[in-house]
Scaffold this motif. Structure first.
Motif, PDB file in Angstrom:
ATOM      1  N   LYS A 260       0.886  -1.111   0.128  1.00 29.57           N
ATOM      2  CA  LYS A 260       0.077  -0.131  -0.093  1.00 29.57           C
ATOM      3  C   LYS A 260       0.845   1.247  -0.096  1.00 29.57           C
ATOM      4  N   SER A 261       2.003   1.048   0.595  1.00 31.04           N
ATOM      5  CA  SER A 261       2.839   2.593   0.794  1.00 31.04           C
ATOM      6  C   SER A 261       3.337   2.619  -0.646  1.00 31.04           C
ATOM      7  N   PHE A 262       3.855   1.808  -1.167  1.00 34.84           N
ATOM      8  CA  PHE A 262       4.481   2.296  -2.550  1.00 34.84           C
ATOM      9  C   PHE A 262       3.385   1.601  -3.857  1.00 34.84           C
ATOM     10  N   GLU A 263       2.200   1.632  -3.437  1.00 32.36           N
ATOM     11  CA  GLU A 263       1.221   1.239  -4.406  1.00 32.36           C
ATOM     12  C   GLU A 263       1.259   1.489  -6.012  1.00 32.36           C
ATOM     13  N   ASP A 264       1.806   3.034  -6.206  1.00 30.30           N
ATOM     14  CA  ASP A 264       1.790   3.359  -7.506  1.00 30.30           C
ATOM     15  C   ASP A 264       3.072   2.900  -8.075  1.00 30.30           C
TER      16      ASP A 264
END
Length: 264
Positions: A90-94
């Motif tokens: 989620k923290s680095f989703e992109d």
């Protein structure tokens, strides 16, 4: 133990999940759990009953402290791993969505939660410093370096030479044949011979181009990925400094080293 019931019982209740993890740290009384979890004692008591029913925890009749059973130790470890992994995703989703992940073996993708606490460094209008510049600064205090690099920045060779010959840093680097040829083109013959004879420099080539570029040292892990079209993303790097992340990086290096051939 019914797998579906246990997963549903833990994951559908924030209280049960937090109670389980609180007890996984050390045995605790109801009052201690209440102070840590913050819910009402009545709600926590219900959570404890549910966890005891699934034989994940038990209570010492003398101290009144709750502690994990062997089943609870196993389940809490897996729950924590899953939650850590989801947090990293989620923290680095992109970042994950737009990059090629094939350069990371499945065994390490399953342990992606070990990158918890990492930060992403990007070139933005507010910060025009490229990730590799930040990376170069982090290298300054390294005692050893392991890396896989299917790309070549022209300032890397001189930086690594300085670290190896002036500071005695132990260096292991895996590159592609194409990068190796480029290194030979831009380096003087005397320098190449010095590298060949240096006991603290080991250079390897790997035929299959890794879809990942990373470096792990005693201080940090720096991880960069390729886009699906095969071009390397020079604008984004994940930087992690925890012991878990560094061990993860070392295992990624060893994965590639198994198929690499030493050339220097």
């Amino acid at each position: 133990m019914n797998t579906e019931n246990v997963l549903k019982m833990i994951l559908t209740s924030n209280v049960r999940y937090r109670v389980l993890l609180a007890i996984s740290e050390r045995p605790k009384t109801l009052g201690e759990i209440h102070e840590e979890v913050g819910s009402t004692k009545s709600t926590i008591s219900h959570a404890l009953s549910d966890l005891m029913e699934e034989k994940l925890i038990t209570q010492d009749p003398e101290t009144k402290k709750y502690y994990l059973t062997n089943l609870g130790v196993l389940v809490s470890a897996q729950i924590r791993n899953m939650v850590d992994a989801l947090e990293v995703i989620k923290s680095f989703e992109d970042f994950w969505l737009v990059h090629d992940l094939s350069g990371i073996p499945e065994t390490l993708l399953l342990r992606i939660g070990e990158l918890k606490g990492a930060k992403i460094h990007r070139v933005t209008p507010e910060s025009l410093r490229p990730p590799h510049q930040i990376f170069m600064e982090l290298l300054k205090t390294s005692e050893w370096i392991k890396g896989v690099s299917p790309i070549l920045f022209t300032d890397y060779p001189q930086k690594f030479m300085t670290l190896a010959f002036e500071k005695g840093v132990d260096i292991e680097i895996i590159i592609t044949p194409r990068v190796y040829e480029k290194l030979l083109e831009i380096s003087e013959y005397e320098i190449i011979e010095l590298v060949r004879e240096a006991p603290n420099i080991r250079l390897y080539t790997i035929e299959r181009t890794p879809k990942v570029a990373f470096t792990v040292t005693n201080n940090f892990l720096s991880l960069g990925l390729f886009f699906p079209d095969g071009t390397y993303d020079m604008t984004s790097d994940i930087i992690a400094t925890t012991e878990h992340a560094k061990r993860w990086g070392i295992e990624l290096f060893e994965y590639y080293k198994k198929n690499a051939k030493r050339i220097m």
